[in-house]
Design a protein around this motif. Structure first.
Motif, PDB file in Angstrom:
ATOM      1  N   TYR A  80      46.941  12.578 -13.472  1.00 53.76           N
ATOM      2  CA  TYR A  80      46.428  13.288 -12.299  1.00 53.76           C
ATOM      3  C   TYR A  80      47.579  13.632 -11.355  1.00 53.76           C
ATOM      4  O   TYR A  80      48.641  12.989 -11.382  1.00 53.76           O
ATOM      5  CB  TYR A  80      45.407  12.426 -11.552  1.00 53.76           C
ATOM      6  CG  TYR A  80      43.963  12.778 -11.855  1.00 53.76           C
ATOM      7  CD1 TYR A  80      43.144  13.349 -10.890  1.00 53.76           C
ATOM      8  CD2 TYR A  80      43.423  12.554 -13.117  1.00 53.76           C
ATOM      9  CE1 TYR A  80      41.813  13.669 -11.164  1.00 53.76           C
ATOM     10  CE2 TYR A  80      42.099  12.873 -13.403  1.00 53.76           C
ATOM     11  CZ  TYR A  80      41.295  13.433 -12.412  1.00 53.76           C
ATOM     12  OH  TYR A  80      39.990  13.759 -12.683  1.00 53.76           O
ATOM     13  N   GLY A  81      47.358  14.631 -10.518  1.00 51.74           N
ATOM     14  CA  GLY A  81      48.342  15.008  -9.515  1.00 51.74           C
ATOM     15  C   GLY A  81      48.736  13.832  -8.642  1.00 51.74           C
ATOM     16  O   GLY A  81      47.912  12.963  -8.339  1.00 51.74           O
ATOM     17  N   ALA A  82      50.003  13.811  -8.215  1.00 48.78           N
ATOM     18  CA  ALA A  82      50.516  12.679  -7.449  1.00 48.78           C
ATOM     19  C   ALA A  82      49.709  12.422  -6.180  1.00 48.78           C
ATOM     20  O   ALA A  82      49.574  11.273  -5.747  1.00 48.78           O
ATOM     21  CB  ALA A  82      51.982  12.925  -7.088  1.00 48.78           C
ATOM     22  N   GLY A  83      49.152  13.466  -5.587  1.00 48.64           N
ATOM     23  CA  GLY A  83      48.378  13.291  -4.368  1.00 48.64           C
ATOM     24  C   GLY A  83      47.122  12.467  -4.556  1.00 48.64           C
ATOM     25  O   GLY A  83      46.587  11.906  -3.593  1.00 48.64           O
ATOM     26  N   HIS A  84      46.637  12.363  -5.795  1.00 49.88           N
ATOM     27  CA  HIS A  84      45.429  11.571  -6.075  1.00 49.88           C
ATOM     28  C   HIS A  84      45.754  10.103  -6.353  1.00 49.88           C
ATOM     29  O   HIS A  84      44.855   9.268  -6.344  1.00 49.88           O
ATOM     30  CB  HIS A  84      44.692  12.145  -7.293  1.00 49.88           C
ATOM     31  CG  HIS A  84      44.156  13.521  -7.094  1.00 49.88           C
ATOM     32  ND1 HIS A  84      42.943  13.772  -6.488  1.00 49.88           N
ATOM     33  CD2 HIS A  84      44.671  14.736  -7.411  1.00 49.88           C
ATOM     34  CE1 HIS A  84      42.729  15.087  -6.450  1.00 49.88           C
ATOM     35  NE2 HIS A  84      43.761  15.687  -7.000  1.00 49.88           N
ATOM     36  N   VAL A  85      47.019   9.812  -6.623  1.00 50.26           N
ATOM     37  CA  VAL A  85      47.381   8.476  -7.100  1.00 50.26           C
ATOM     38  C   VAL A  85      47.129   7.368  -6.068  1.00 50.26           C
ATOM     39  O   VAL A  85      46.691   6.278  -6.458  1.00 50.26           O
ATOM     40  CB  VAL A  85      48.840   8.468  -7.610  1.00 50.26           C
ATOM     41  CG1 VAL A  85      49.307   7.050  -7.916  1.00 50.26           C
ATOM     42  CG2 VAL A  85      48.945   9.347  -8.853  1.00 50.26           C
ATOM     43  N   PRO A  86      47.382   7.560  -4.760  1.00 49.39           N
ATOM     44  CA  PRO A  86      47.044   6.485  -3.820  1.00 49.39           C
ATOM     45  C   PRO A  86      45.585   6.049  -3.915  1.00 49.39           C
ATOM     46  O   PRO A  86      45.289   4.847  -3.875  1.00 49.39           O
ATOM     47  CB  PRO A  86      47.357   7.121  -2.454  1.00 49.39           C
ATOM     48  CG  PRO A  86      48.446   8.091  -2.741  1.00 49.39           C
ATOM     49  CD  PRO A  86      48.095   8.660  -4.089  1.00 49.39           C
ATOM     50  N   ALA A  87      44.669   7.003  -4.079  1.00 50.61           N
ATOM     51  CA  ALA A  87      43.252   6.660  -4.208  1.00 50.61           C
ATOM     52  C   ALA A  87      42.981   5.935  -5.527  1.00 50.61           C
ATOM     53  O   ALA A  87      42.136   5.025  -5.586  1.00 50.61           O
ATOM     54  CB  ALA A  87      42.392   7.919  -4.119  1.00 50.61           C
ATOM     55  N   ILE A  88      43.674   6.307  -6.591  1.00 49.99           N
ATOM     56  CA  ILE A  88      43.492   5.652  -7.886  1.00 49.99           C
ATOM     57  C   ILE A  88      43.950   4.200  -7.809  1.00 49.99           C
ATOM     58  O   ILE A  88      43.249   3.276  -8.228  1.00 49.99           O
ATOM     59  CB  ILE A  88      44.268   6.398  -8.990  1.00 49.99           C
ATOM     60  CG1 ILE A  88      43.771   7.838  -9.130  1.00 49.99           C
ATOM     61  CG2 ILE A  88      44.140   5.663 -10.326  1.00 49.99           C
ATOM     62  CD1 ILE A  88      44.652   8.700 -10.023  1.00 49.99           C
TER      63      ILE A  88
ATOM     64  N   SER B 249      44.488   2.229  -5.129  1.00 51.67           N
ATOM     65  CA  SER B 249      43.675   1.398  -4.232  1.00 51.67           C
ATOM     66  C   SER B 249      42.272   1.183  -4.798  1.00 51.67           C
ATOM     67  O   SER B 249      41.686   0.102  -4.638  1.00 51.67           O
ATOM     68  CB  SER B 249      43.602   2.035  -2.841  1.00 51.67           C
ATOM     69  OG  SER B 249      42.993   3.313  -2.889  1.00 51.67           O
ATOM     70  N   GLY B 250      41.713   2.192  -5.492  1.00 48.45           N
ATOM     71  CA  GLY B 250      40.383   2.053  -6.075  1.00 48.45           C
ATOM     72  C   GLY B 250      40.351   1.019  -7.185  1.00 48.45           C
ATOM     73  O   GLY B 250      39.444   0.163  -7.235  1.00 48.45           O
TER      74      GLY B 250
ATOM     75  N   ASN C 104      40.886  -2.491  -5.425  1.00 46.38           N
ATOM     76  CA  ASN C 104      39.772  -3.013  -4.628  1.00 46.38           C
ATOM     77  C   ASN C 104      38.496  -3.219  -5.441  1.00 46.38           C
ATOM     78  O   ASN C 104      37.740  -4.169  -5.205  1.00 46.38           O
ATOM     79  CB  ASN C 104      39.482  -2.069  -3.459  1.00 46.38           C
ATOM     80  CG  ASN C 104      40.631  -1.999  -2.468  1.00 46.38           C
ATOM     81  OD1 ASN C 104      41.364  -2.967  -2.287  1.00 46.38           O
ATOM     82  ND2 ASN C 104      40.806  -0.850  -1.835  1.00 46.38           N
ATOM     83  N   ARG C 105      38.236  -2.321  -6.394  1.00 42.65           N
ATOM     84  CA  ARG C 105      36.982  -2.420  -7.151  1.00 42.65           C
ATOM     85  C   ARG C 105      37.044  -3.448  -8.284  1.00 42.65           C
ATOM     86  O   ARG C 105      36.072  -4.161  -8.540  1.00 42.65           O
ATOM     87  CB  ARG C 105      36.610  -1.059  -7.753  1.00 42.65           C
ATOM     88  CG  ARG C 105      36.229   0.012  -6.747  1.00 42.65           C
ATOM     89  CD  ARG C 105      35.734   1.244  -7.494  1.00 42.65           C
ATOM     90  NE  ARG C 105      35.391   2.351  -6.613  1.00 42.65           N
ATOM     91  CZ  ARG C 105      34.743   3.449  -7.010  1.00 42.65           C
ATOM     92  NH1 ARG C 105      34.355   3.555  -8.263  1.00 42.65           N
ATOM     93  NH2 ARG C 105      34.479   4.415  -6.162  1.00 42.65           N
ATOM     94  N   TYR C 106      38.192  -3.486  -8.978  1.00 42.17           N
ATOM     95  CA  TYR C 106      38.240  -4.246 -10.226  1.00 42.17           C
ATOM     96  C   TYR C 106      39.369  -5.266 -10.292  1.00 42.17           C
ATOM     97  O   TYR C 106      39.491  -5.968 -11.299  1.00 42.17           O
ATOM     98  CB  TYR C 106      38.353  -3.274 -11.417  1.00 42.17           C
ATOM     99  CG  TYR C 106      37.334  -2.166 -11.349  1.00 42.17           C
ATOM    100  CD1 TYR C 106      35.983  -2.439 -11.523  1.00 42.17           C
ATOM    101  CD2 TYR C 106      37.720  -0.852 -11.077  1.00 42.17           C
ATOM    102  CE1 TYR C 106      35.023  -1.431 -11.437  1.00 42.17           C
ATOM    103  CE2 TYR C 106      36.775   0.160 -10.991  1.00 42.17           C
ATOM    104  CZ  TYR C 106      35.436  -0.129 -11.165  1.00 42.17           C
ATOM    105  OH  TYR C 106      34.500   0.862 -11.075  1.00 42.17           O
ATOM    106  N   GLY C 107      40.179  -5.368  -9.268  1.00 46.87           N
ATOM    107  CA  GLY C 107      41.237  -6.367  -9.245  1.00 46.87           C
ATOM    108  C   GLY C 107      42.469  -6.032 -10.060  1.00 46.87           C
ATOM    109  O   GLY C 107      43.275  -6.921 -10.383  1.00 46.87           O
ATOM    110  N   TYR C 108      42.639  -4.765 -10.407  1.00 49.79           N
ATOM    111  CA  TYR C 108      43.848  -4.353 -11.114  1.00 49.79           C
ATOM    112  C   TYR C 108      45.024  -4.278 -10.143  1.00 49.79           C
ATOM    113  O   TYR C 108      44.863  -3.861  -8.998  1.00 49.79           O
ATOM    114  CB  TYR C 108      43.652  -3.004 -11.798  1.00 49.79           C
ATOM    115  CG  TYR C 108      43.023  -3.101 -13.167  1.00 49.79           C
ATOM    116  CD1 TYR C 108      43.811  -3.098 -14.317  1.00 49.79           C
ATOM    117  CD2 TYR C 108      41.646  -3.212 -13.308  1.00 49.79           C
ATOM    118  CE1 TYR C 108      43.235  -3.195 -15.578  1.00 49.79           C
ATOM    119  CE2 TYR C 108      41.055  -3.325 -14.566  1.00 49.79           C
ATOM    120  CZ  TYR C 108      41.866  -3.307 -15.699  1.00 49.79           C
ATOM    121  OH  TYR C 108      41.287  -3.417 -16.935  1.00 49.79           O
ATOM    122  N   ARG C 109      46.218  -4.678 -10.629  1.00 48.39           N
ATOM    123  CA  ARG C 109      47.417  -4.660  -9.808  1.00 48.39           C
ATOM    124  C   ARG C 109      48.528  -3.897 -10.530  1.00 48.39           C
ATOM    125  O   ARG C 109      48.624  -3.953 -11.760  1.00 48.39           O
ATOM    126  CB  ARG C 109      47.915  -6.090  -9.533  1.00 48.39           C
ATOM    127  CG  ARG C 109      46.925  -6.965  -8.775  1.00 48.39           C
ATOM    128  CD  ARG C 109      46.815  -6.540  -7.320  1.00 48.39           C
ATOM    129  NE  ARG C 109      46.028  -7.486  -6.524  1.00 48.39           N
ATOM    130  CZ  ARG C 109      44.721  -7.407  -6.350  1.00 48.39           C
ATOM    131  NH1 ARG C 109      44.033  -6.441  -6.951  1.00 48.39           N
ATOM    132  NH2 ARG C 109      44.074  -8.271  -5.601  1.00 48.39           N
TER     133      ARG C 109
END
Length: 233
Positions: free
Chosen positions: A201-209, A211-212, A215-220
């Protein structure tokens, strides 16, 4: 952690691997720029061959509004001396790896943009081709601007101000939500499998990916590999 690094010498993108304790499924995030050097796209394609599933960005269908916006990056590759190419599935996606596209339709994208004040919507439509001409004339140097830096966990005042930008919300909110819902379904259905899921995805979408998934699934974020997007002549 930086996602896109811009210096006076080059633009680089950090490929981020996210993992969750006791869950074998990994998410590998590829922050994309829609105009880049051919080498960048070939490096992404090479790494995608090692993935088991690719979740890819791409507004489905056509509309005059979406076409007008994409002029901002479609002009630059037309000048051969720039040495740039426009991103396409043919350049990036390897054969044989399943692909999922959870993105919005062109009609949905335009509907979101039309929630903006009319003057803002009109200005956005007019500004896109102008920016495209700037990129075409200046070439790669147009990208070497510190304002292009993208972070996954923005903390600066400037980043906080951008988060309240209504244009950013109109262009990204529904698309980010649709993407995170799709990643959630993959996690629920295949979380017990030792697979690598690429998110292109475009770099601008990555912060939401980032953090999502956090926060949702505990991935780091556990690993990052820098790829050179472009180097100016």
């Amino acid at each position: 952690m930086q996602i896109i690094e811009v210096t006076g010498y080059a633009v680089r993108s950090a490929v981020i691997t996210m993992r969750r304790t006791q869950t074998p499924l990994e998410f590998v995030i590829f922050p994309m720029l829609h105009v880049a050097s051919p080498t960048f796209y070939s490096q992404v394609r090479l790494r995608l061959r090692d993935c088991d599933l690719i979740v890819v960005e791409g507004i489905r269908g056509r509309s005059a509004g979406v076409s007008a916006l994409t002029l901002a990056y479609r002009f630059a590759p037309r000048r051969r001396r720039n040495g740039l190419q426009e991103q396409s599935d043919g350049l990036v996606l390897p054969e044989g790896v399943p692909v999922v596209n959870p993105d919005v339709t062109a009609g949905e994208a335009v509907a979101d943009l039309k929630t903006l004040p009319r003057w803002m919507y009109v200005l956005l439509m007019l500004a896109a081709p102008v920016m495209g001409l700037v990129f075409a004339v200046r070439g790669p140097r147009a990208f070497l601007d510190e304002d292009q830096v993208v972070e996954d966990l923005p903390s600066t005042y400037r980043a906080e101000m951008m988060a309240d930008n209504p244009v950013e919300h109109a262009m990204s909110d529904r698309r980010d939500q649709r993407l995170l819902d799709a990643l959630g379904e993959i996690y629920t259905e295949r979380g017990a499998e030792p697979i690598r899921v690429a998110v292109v995805y475009g770099a601008g979408h990555v912060p939401a990916i980032v953090s999502g998934l956090w926060n949702r699934y505990g991935y780091r974020p556990r690993e990052a590999e820098w790829l050179t997007v472009l180097v100016p002549e």
